[in-house]
Design an enzyme around this catalytic site. Structure first.
Site, PDB file in Angstrom:
ATOM      1  N   SER A  11     -44.861 -13.747 -13.220  1.00  0.00           N
ATOM      2  CA  SER A  11     -45.147 -12.437 -13.800  1.00  0.00           C
ATOM      3  C   SER A  11     -46.400 -12.512 -14.656  1.00  0.00           C
ATOM      4  O   SER A  11     -46.473 -13.265 -15.621  1.00  0.00           O
ATOM      5  CB  SER A  11     -43.973 -11.979 -14.657  1.00  0.00           C
ATOM      6  OG  SER A  11     -44.402 -10.867 -15.424  1.00  0.00           O
ATOM      7  N   ASP A 178     -35.072 -11.310 -12.255  1.00  0.00           N
ATOM      8  CA  ASP A 178     -36.218 -11.133 -13.148  1.00  0.00           C
ATOM      9  C   ASP A 178     -35.724 -11.105 -14.585  1.00  0.00           C
ATOM     10  O   ASP A 178     -34.976 -10.209 -14.969  1.00  0.00           O
ATOM     11  CB  ASP A 178     -36.894  -9.803 -12.771  1.00  0.00           C
ATOM     12  CG  ASP A 178     -38.129  -9.496 -13.588  1.00  0.00           C
ATOM     13  OD1 ASP A 178     -38.583 -10.361 -14.354  1.00  0.00           O
ATOM     14  OD2 ASP A 178     -38.640  -8.367 -13.450  1.00  0.00           O
TER      15      ASP A 178
END
Ligand code: DX5
Ligand code: ZN
Length: 218
Positions: A11, A178
């Site tokens: 990310s 996530d």
């Protein structure tokens, strides 16, 4: 278990925002294929990140697959700008009230992969009617908004449920996780059936990226 070879999507949120292009190079030079782009509106989540202009400026600098996570109250208003900016997947959240199905179809009509995301407290049943419309289900393992939070292990059962449905229904969407993903939590998620791991803090802080990738995808 997972049905596809696992992928790691670092990310960009955890990289240096004054040098996002360098973060892309770090990911690409490590031999990875995906980058995860977190888009926040300060309304659905209590934080702001970046928008379509940033994607569009980054796009020519990278061959990475732009796995784009829209943390927006009104994602349906922003599909076109993000598709035109070069997003290759747009993942929208189930929680806000907007036309989910129409939005997924709009994403696909623009030649972009469509994903559906759900927060840790949302049961898998909420996304079941949409599973045939997506190529990825994003099971949040933290409440979205910030990097560096701790993994919520109760999501593992939901991942197992999604993986069971995937095989029962003969579908092949990826299950992405996530939030708080590191070598240990990543393994637990993969054992439950996840096959796409987003990692912000753990990836960018890892001193030896090759060793980290080998361990988390082992
Ligand atoms: C959280 C974002 C995540 C975040 C993950 O709101 O959706 O993608 O960047 O960061 P880490 O891996 O640090 O938990
Ligand atoms: Zn994300």
């Amino acid at each position: 278990m997972a049905n596809s070879a696992p992928l790691l999507a670092p990310s960009l949120l955890a990289g240096n925002h004054a040098a996002l292009r360098d973060s892309l190079s770090i990911i690409e030079n490590a031999g990875l294929e995906w980058v995860h782009l977190d888009i926040m509106d300060g309304h659905f989540v209590p934080n702001l990140s970046f928008g379509p202009q940033t994607l569009s400026d980054l796009r020519p600098n990278s061959k990475l697959f732009f796995d784009t996570h829209l943390m927006l109250s009104e994602p349906h208003r922003y599909i076109e700008p993000f598709a035109k900016a070069g997003a290759q997947r747009l993942t929208i959240h189930i929680e806000p009230d907007y036309p989910h199905l129409d939005t997924l179809r709009k994403i696909k009509s623009m030649g972009v992969c469509a994903g559906i995301a759900l927060n840790p407290n949302i049961p898998a049943e909420r996304v079941k009617p949409l599973l045939g419309e997506v190529d990825l289900v994003l099971a949040m393992t933290v409440f979205p908004g910030f990097g560096g939070q701790s993994f919520i292990s109760s999501v593992l059962d939901k991942i197992k449920t999604l993986a069971e449905w995937r095989s029962q229904l003969g579908l092949n969407f990826r299950i992405e996780v996530d939030g708080g993903i590191n070598i240990e939590t990543g393994l637990a998620c993969r054992q439950a059936g996840a096959d796409a791991l987003v990692a912000g803090t753990s990836f960018f802080k890892a001193p030896d990226k090759a060793a980290f990738i080998k361990a988390i995808l082992a």
